[in-house]
Scaffold this active site. Structure first.
Site, mmCIF file in Angstrom:
data_model
loop_
_atom_site.group_PDB
_atom_site.id
_atom_site.type_symbol
_atom_site.label_atom_id
_atom_site.label_comp_id
_atom_site.label_asym_id
_atom_site.label_seq_id
_atom_site.Cartn_x
_atom_site.Cartn_y
_atom_site.Cartn_z
ATOM 1 N N CYS A 166 -1.392 0.743 7.384
ATOM 2 C CA CYS A 166 -2.836 0.451 7.508
ATOM 3 C C CYS A 166 -3.229 -0.787 6.684
ATOM 4 O O CYS A 166 -3.441 -1.862 7.238
ATOM 5 C CB CYS A 166 -3.680 1.649 7.083
ATOM 6 S SG CYS A 166 -3.436 3.119 8.112
ATOM 7 N N ARG A 167 -3.341 -0.633 5.365
ATOM 8 C CA ARG A 167 -3.929 -1.707 4.562
ATOM 9 C C ARG A 167 -3.018 -2.917 4.380
ATOM 10 O O ARG A 167 -3.457 -4.052 4.606
ATOM 11 C CB ARG A 167 -4.330 -1.154 3.184
ATOM 12 C CG ARG A 167 -5.462 -0.150 3.272
ATOM 13 C CD ARG A 167 -5.612 0.641 1.994
ATOM 14 N NE ARG A 167 -4.466 1.526 1.787
ATOM 15 C CZ ARG A 167 -4.263 2.249 0.705
ATOM 16 N NH1 ARG A 167 -5.117 2.175 -0.294
ATOM 17 N NH2 ARG A 167 -3.205 3.035 0.620
ATOM 18 N N SER A 168 -1.756 -2.700 3.955
ATOM 19 C CA SER A 168 -0.932 -3.884 3.663
ATOM 20 C C SER A 168 -0.530 -4.669 4.920
ATOM 21 O O SER A 168 -0.496 -5.903 4.862
ATOM 22 C CB SER A 168 0.276 -3.542 2.781
ATOM 23 O OG SER A 168 1.128 -2.616 3.390
ATOM 24 N N ASP A 187 -8.181 3.776 1.118
ATOM 25 C CA ASP A 187 -7.225 4.226 2.131
ATOM 26 C C ASP A 187 -7.990 4.764 3.352
ATOM 27 O O ASP A 187 -8.740 5.726 3.231
ATOM 28 C CB ASP A 187 -6.376 5.337 1.495
ATOM 29 C CG ASP A 187 -5.280 5.835 2.412
ATOM 30 O OD1 ASP A 187 -5.292 5.494 3.607
ATOM 31 O OD2 ASP A 187 -4.408 6.565 1.911
ATOM 32 N N ASN A 201 2.320 1.470 4.381
ATOM 33 C CA ASN A 201 2.615 0.190 5.072
ATOM 34 C C ASN A 201 2.302 0.268 6.570
ATOM 35 O O ASN A 201 2.967 -0.367 7.388
ATOM 36 C CB ASN A 201 4.071 -0.255 4.830
ATOM 37 C CG ASN A 201 4.360 -1.700 5.227
ATOM 38 O OD1 ASN A 201 5.482 -2.027 5.622
ATOM 39 N ND2 ASN A 201 3.392 -2.591 5.138
ATOM 40 N N CYS A 217 0.872 -1.185 0.000
ATOM 41 C CA CYS A 217 0.000 0.000 0.000
ATOM 42 C C CYS A 217 0.906 1.232 0.000
ATOM 43 O O CYS A 217 2.078 1.138 -0.379
ATOM 44 C CB CYS A 217 -0.965 -0.020 1.193
ATOM 45 S SG CYS A 217 -0.177 0.001 2.819
HETATM 46 P P1 4NP Z 1 -1.769 2.816 4.092
HETATM 47 O O1 4NP Z 1 -2.429 4.157 4.662
HETATM 48 O O2 4NP Z 1 -1.224 3.140 2.731
HETATM 49 O O3 4NP Z 1 -2.918 1.867 4.038
HETATM 50 O O4 4NP Z 1 -0.699 2.420 5.083
HETATM 51 C C1 4NP Z 1 -1.753 5.368 4.729
HETATM 52 C C2 4NP Z 1 -0.863 5.603 5.753
HETATM 53 C C3 4NP Z 1 -0.227 6.839 5.841
HETATM 54 C C4 4NP Z 1 -0.480 7.804 4.897
HETATM 55 C C5 4NP Z 1 -1.369 7.570 3.869
HETATM 56 C C6 4NP Z 1 -2.002 6.345 3.783
HETATM 57 N N1 4NP Z 1 0.149 9.062 5.006
HETATM 58 O O5 4NP Z 1 -0.168 9.957 4.193
HETATM 59 O O6 4NP Z 1 1.005 9.260 5.875
#
Ligand code: 4NP
Length: 154
Positions: free
Chosen positions: A12-14, A123, A10, A7
């Site tokens: 939240c989703r992955s 997201d 790294n 993702c």
């Molecule tokens: P992820 O979510 O891609 O599912 O881990 C996010 C985590 C952090 C951010 C964006 C999405 N960020 O902008 O910091």
């Protein structure tokens, strides 16, 4: 087989996909035949544990993510993994850009590879608690479908 979930951050989703897949592979008796990892296309959260909201939502469903640590995708990942599965189209585009010519991992959207009609795991980072539940719902469904495919391949 080796699977990498990707993702943006790294956190939240992955990592959710990694933790859920590990758990389901254990239950399926496939844990010793399939390696699972996750990474982000971005570097902002490298070395950090998953987002506390991600950990809390996952723990409610019996998945422990606290020990995972974020890392960024590397060129070598395209040779080390069989499947590199992106959470959304932006992640997939970035992976296509990073992929070295000799990297022969199969690259796809995680949900599309799982056969779901929905193709993106939204997201949840800037949203409310619902988003984290939705991530878990989609990830659980796709992991079940992927395990069916893995059984056929092994
Ligand atoms: P992820 O979510 O891609 O599912 O881990 C996010 C985590 C952090 C951010 C964006 C999405 N960020 O902008 O910091």
């Amino acid at each position: 087989m080796r699977l990498l979930f990707v993702c943006l951050g790294n956190i939240c989703r992955s990592p959710t996909a990694e933790g859920v897949m590990r758990h389901k592979l254990q239950l399926a008796g496939l844990a010793d035949r399939v390696q699972v990892d996750s990474a982000g296309t971005g570097a902002w959260h490298v070395g950090k544990a998953p987002d506390p909201r991600t950990c809390a939502a996952a723990e409610q469903r019996g998945y422990r993510l606290h020990e995972l640590r974020a890392r960024q995708v590397q060129a070598e990942d395209f040779a080390r993994f069989d499947w590199v599965l992106a959470m959304d189209h932006d992640n997939l585009r970035e992976l296509c850009r990073l992929r070295p010519p000799q990297g022969d991992a199969e690259l796809d959207l995680f949900l599309r590879r799982g056969g779901l009609a929905e193709h993106e795991v939204p997201d949840p980072y800037y949203g409310g608690a619902d988003g984290f539940e939705q991530v878990l719902d989609l990830v659980e469904l796709a992991c079940d479908r992927l395990i069916e495919q893995i059984r056929e391949r092994l």
